[in-house]
Enzyme design. Sequence first.
Site, PDB file in Angstrom:
ATOM      1  N   ASP A  84       0.813  -1.208   0.000  1.00 17.77           N
ATOM      2  CA  ASP A  84       0.000   0.000   0.000  1.00 17.77           C
ATOM      3  C   ASP A  84       0.852   1.266   0.000  1.00 17.77           C
ATOM      4  O   ASP A  84       1.892   1.328   0.673  1.00 17.77           O
ATOM      5  CB  ASP A  84      -0.907  -0.007   1.239  1.00 17.77           C
ATOM      6  CG  ASP A  84      -1.960   1.075   1.209  1.00 17.77           C
ATOM      7  OD1 ASP A  84      -2.508   1.345   0.118  1.00 17.77           O
ATOM      8  OD2 ASP A  84      -2.241   1.648   2.270  1.00 17.77           O
ATOM      9  N   ASN A 228     -10.161   0.510   2.429  1.00 21.71           N
ATOM     10  CA  ASN A 228      -8.922   0.453   3.210  1.00 21.71           C
ATOM     11  C   ASN A 228      -9.135   0.941   4.638  1.00 21.71           C
ATOM     12  O   ASN A 228      -9.712   2.014   4.849  1.00 21.71           O
ATOM     13  CB  ASN A 228      -7.857   1.331   2.559  1.00 21.71           C
ATOM     14  CG  ASN A 228      -7.309   0.749   1.278  1.00 21.71           C
ATOM     15  OD1 ASN A 228      -7.879  -0.187   0.703  1.00 21.71           O
ATOM     16  ND2 ASN A 228      -6.205   1.301   0.805  1.00 21.71           N
TER      17      ASN A 228
END
Length: 287
Positions: A84, A228
């Site tokens: 990420d 997320n």
Amino acid sequence: MTAVSTADLVTTARAAGRGVAAFNVITLEHAEAVAAAAEAAGLPVILQVSENAVAFHGGRAAPLLAAAVRLAEAAAVPVAVHLDHVTGEDLVHAGAAAGVSSVMYDASALSYEENVRVTARIAAWAHSEGLWVEAELGAIGGKDGAHAPGVRTDPAEAAAFTAATGVDALAVAVGSSHAMTTRTARLDHALIARLRASVAVPLVLHGSSGVPDDELRLAVASGMVKVNIGTALNVAFTSAVRDRLDADPAVVDPRRYLRPAREAMTATARHLLQVVSREVSPSPSAS
């Protein structure tokens, strides 16, 4: 169960009109908690390791990624591993070598033209290695304090960006903000629907820890797919550690406070998995 790919989880969730939760993990306890939550809920999940988490571990990506991949392989439910907010090309290469299935390459600090150029190059290489690629057009509100809370993604620009870069998913700014410790964000659901209609690839919501349950459910209904979550786990972790040490300041064995911290993260992750999948569950106080 063999670890699955982020592409498979996102594609399946999108087709079913559901979301898939992606949790940022910093320690082994984070990853264990998320895997346990997914198994308890009977739902798929994405384990995410950020560039910041790699930096915390001395810049060595392999140990934490290896742990995440092994947990994914051992899980009783589908679990994918994702890198990420990567800004360095070397980390993309390290992730591919470690066995991640996807990467979010973040060139949002660059100009639009440079973002397109760099992201397209990274996406082409990643695709050649079988990686699914997420990108970001303009920073999400709150990222390092760089943007005002009112920043929003333009649907036409988002469509042009995804077409020009060839990415597989796009993180968009619709009212959430990174690192929120209170769940007070309100999303622009009409904008989410316009983005869904304009952009061919799945949409990703960053900064979801600050978004209340009802807003998360509506975001998924409006078109968000990958959701997320990071800070919510850290709030649960830290609160549990603080409570344990306050109750018994003489404790020195870390297992005595890491166990309740892991359990608190598991409860939070399980609840949010069910919210994102649009299932109903009672809300734990730590979430």
